[in-house]
Design a protein around this motif. Sequence first.
Motif, short mmCIF file in Angstrom:
data_model
loop_
_atom_site.label_atom_id
_atom_site.label_comp_id
_atom_site.label_asym_id
_atom_site.label_seq_id
_atom_site.Cartn_x
_atom_site.Cartn_y
_atom_site.Cartn_z
N ARG A 88 0.83 -1.20 0.00
CA ARG A 88 0.00 0.00 0.00
C ARG A 88 0.87 1.26 0.00
O ARG A 88 0.59 2.23 -0.72
N VAL A 89 1.95 1.25 0.80
CA VAL A 89 2.83 2.43 0.89
C VAL A 89 3.51 2.70 -0.46
O VAL A 89 3.59 3.83 -0.94
N GLU A 90 3.96 1.61 -1.10
CA GLU A 90 4.68 1.78 -2.37
C GLU A 90 3.76 2.30 -3.49
O GLU A 90 4.20 3.07 -4.34
N LEU A 91 2.48 1.92 -3.42
CA LEU A 91 1.58 2.31 -4.49
C LEU A 91 0.87 3.64 -4.22
O LEU A 91 0.53 4.36 -5.16
N LEU A 92 0.62 3.96 -2.94
CA LEU A 92 -0.17 5.15 -2.64
C LEU A 92 0.57 6.44 -2.97
O LEU A 92 -0.07 7.44 -3.33
N THR A 93 1.87 6.45 -2.87
CA THR A 93 2.62 7.69 -3.14
C THR A 93 2.44 8.14 -4.58
O THR A 93 1.99 9.27 -4.82
N PRO A 94 2.76 7.32 -5.59
CA PRO A 94 2.52 7.79 -6.96
C PRO A 94 1.03 7.91 -7.29
O PRO A 94 0.64 8.76 -8.08
N LEU A 95 0.19 7.06 -6.63
CA LEU A 95 -1.24 7.14 -6.89
C LEU A 95 -1.80 8.46 -6.38
O LEU A 95 -2.63 9.10 -7.05
N SER A 96 -1.35 8.92 -5.20
CA SER A 96 -1.81 10.21 -4.66
C SER A 96 -1.38 11.36 -5.55
O SER A 96 -2.13 12.32 -5.76
N THR A 97 -0.18 11.24 -6.10
CA THR A 97 0.31 12.29 -7.00
C THR A 97 -0.60 12.37 -8.24
O THR A 97 -0.97 13.46 -8.70
N ILE A 98 -0.94 11.23 -8.77
CA ILE A 98 -1.81 11.19 -9.96
C ILE A 98 -3.16 11.82 -9.66
O ILE A 98 -3.68 12.64 -10.43
N MET A 99 -3.76 11.44 -8.54
CA MET A 99 -5.08 11.95 -8.19
C MET A 99 -5.05 13.45 -7.94
O MET A 99 -5.97 14.18 -8.30
N GLY A 100 -3.94 13.94 -7.33
CA GLY A 100 -3.82 15.38 -7.08
C GLY A 100 -3.74 16.18 -8.37
O GLY A 100 -4.46 17.17 -8.56
N TYR A 101 -2.87 15.76 -9.28
CA TYR A 101 -2.77 16.47 -10.56
C TYR A 101 -4.05 16.36 -11.38
O TYR A 101 -4.43 17.28 -12.11
N CYS A 102 -4.73 15.23 -11.24
CA CYS A 102 -5.96 15.04 -11.98
C CYS A 102 -7.03 16.03 -11.51
O CYS A 102 -7.78 16.59 -12.33
N GLU A 103 -7.11 16.27 -10.18
CA GLU A 103 -8.08 17.24 -9.67
C GLU A 103 -7.78 18.64 -10.17
O GLU A 103 -8.70 19.40 -10.52
#
Length: 708
Positions: A88-103
């Motif tokens: 979860r830690v390894e995936l959430l960091t780039p996933l959070s970045t994606i979701m932030g830029y997407c917003e």
Amino acid sequence: MNRSPVQNRLLVYLRHELCTPINGMIGYSELLLEEPQIQQRPELLDDLQKIHACSKQLLSLVITTLDPEKLEVSEIEGELDRFGTKLRVELLTPLSTIMGYCEMLLEDAPAESIPDLNHLNASAQQLLILVNDIVSLAQQQLQTLDEQGDAATLSVKSLAAVNFLQNATTTFVSLHRESPEKQIQDGMILVIDDSNPDLLARKLKRQGYTTVTTATSAQQALEQLKAAPCDLILLDVIMSDMNGLELLEQLKQHENWRDIPVIMISALEEIEGAVKCIELGAEDYLQKPFDPTLLKARIGACLEKKRLRDQEILYLQQVDRLTTAAAEIEAKTFTPGSLNDLNQQQDEFGQLVRVFQKMAQEVQSRERTLVQQVNFLQAAVHKDQRVQIADELAATNHFRQNQKRGKGGRDVENLYRGSLYPSLSRFSANEERSTIQKVNLSTISKRGSFAVAEGNRTTKKIVVHAFRGGTGKSNLTCNLAISLAKQGYRVGIVDTDLQSPGIHILFGLDDETVTLTLNDYLSGRCALHEATYDFSRVLPEQSEGAVYLIPASVKADEITRILREGYHDEKLLDGFSEISRDLSLDFLLIDSHPGIAPETLQAIAASSLLLLVLRPDYQDYQGTAVIVELARMLSVENISLIVNRALPNFDVETYRQQLETSYDVPVAGILPFSEEMMHLSSSEIFSVCYPDHPLTKVIDQISQQLIG
């Protein structure tokens, strides 16, 4: 610690589930990067590039972390929570970045890009749900795969977990279920490789493909294809003389080879090469070394497609033949037997062909019936026209002049030359007489041009005529009727010589025997079939034919009345058709009144065939020429001559040629002089009394020509 096959499948499936939304994010970000609206705005382009980079990072992390070859099972079974937290830690960091830029992009992006951004954001949200539930989902899946576990008692925390569990179980069972053994779709396979084609050919033969040939160059391959077709080609991309791409392009441009599936093979891994091969028409692209199972599956699929394609081509060809046959029916050139090979097929198309043939035969049968009916109507119209022409012709000066010429004019004396018989050169030079193309009677009979349809039967109406009396016309009519009847035909004789009847004497009829005659029919006192007498008894017992006679009255008052009062012309002509139909006659012989008279012209005009009887006599020559000329003026198409009483030492063939040249009319026969005929004196029918006489033989030959 070794993992079980079920645990390995679990890791593969987990990787697949996580990669699905990641691939969606990569795909939508690439589409957005290509949009002109985004490319014109650097700030948006920079944010999308970061989303694309993070999506690639996520994909690499999932592939690496969940690689069954590197991950120990203890990390899942012994420390599942720790494994889940690490993932979860390894995936959430780039996933959070994606979701932030997407917003942020959703707030600033142009309207045209909003739908794709929404899809990208939805894929990120789906991945987030899967990452948060990964531990519980893995735990529940392991319990399900455990032989002692009971899936019905498990508690499921979310809808995503339920879907994941169901999909995992179904998919793994389907992937590892043993497929039923399929029969190899065999075919001619051509391997084209300049390095080592025999190696691949041997592998294919071990897999069950019996017909495999090889070629080490493009030129050799082309020569083999010209010699014999194949069903599949395995083509190496890199060859020395002509590379595989060039050969592939040439194959796809050739009319006979374009439908052969081609699988390109190469040791190169560049994606551009595979793309180019597919663009040029290749069916598939395989990299060396080949996985045997994958190679067998792809070859089998290509051969099956080729087989289906061949079936489609054959079907289209058969449909084209059926379409052509339909056009032939319209053009009236269709032959039912041309589709016999197709109607043997035991499928729906074969049934269609059989129905088509049956319908075609019915159409042709109806057309033949209609043609017969039309021909009969046309013949009737033509008969009426010719009767009208005969009436008009009888009233002309030319007709009266011909009558005068025929009644004893001496203008032809000393114009004939010859030894035993008079010359006919006088008539070959007659410029007034119309000419027609020379034909013979047998040809006319085969053509059937003098046949007139009477109902469902065809009756040949033949007028037997002579310019003068005493030619033996009535005797010839009776003997022809007997000859035809002996051969199984139904024959009728009508004595239309109302002024001087006599044909009844040949059949032994007298005043006491005759009750009704043709005169009674013309006067309206009876139907014509009631005045008909059956003389089939004179035929041999084995004969299936029949002879019927319709005599004219020999009573003086009847002859006087018919000559004084006359009769309606159409009634006699209609009677011919009625008696032909009522008695189902094959032949109707009409014994006419000699010479030239209006009623004679009407009979001639209505005839289908005109038989002119003459003797080797000056007056007969002159009179016959007049009759031939008048018949041609009446559009009588079929005329034949019969010469009677030729002397024994006469050159028959030379005389025949002289007659045909002079009159432009075929000679049906030349009857020899017979003393036996003279002794009978018209008291009996000659061919009945002398069935083997030479004269009877000639009469039989004439009847054969009438039969055709």
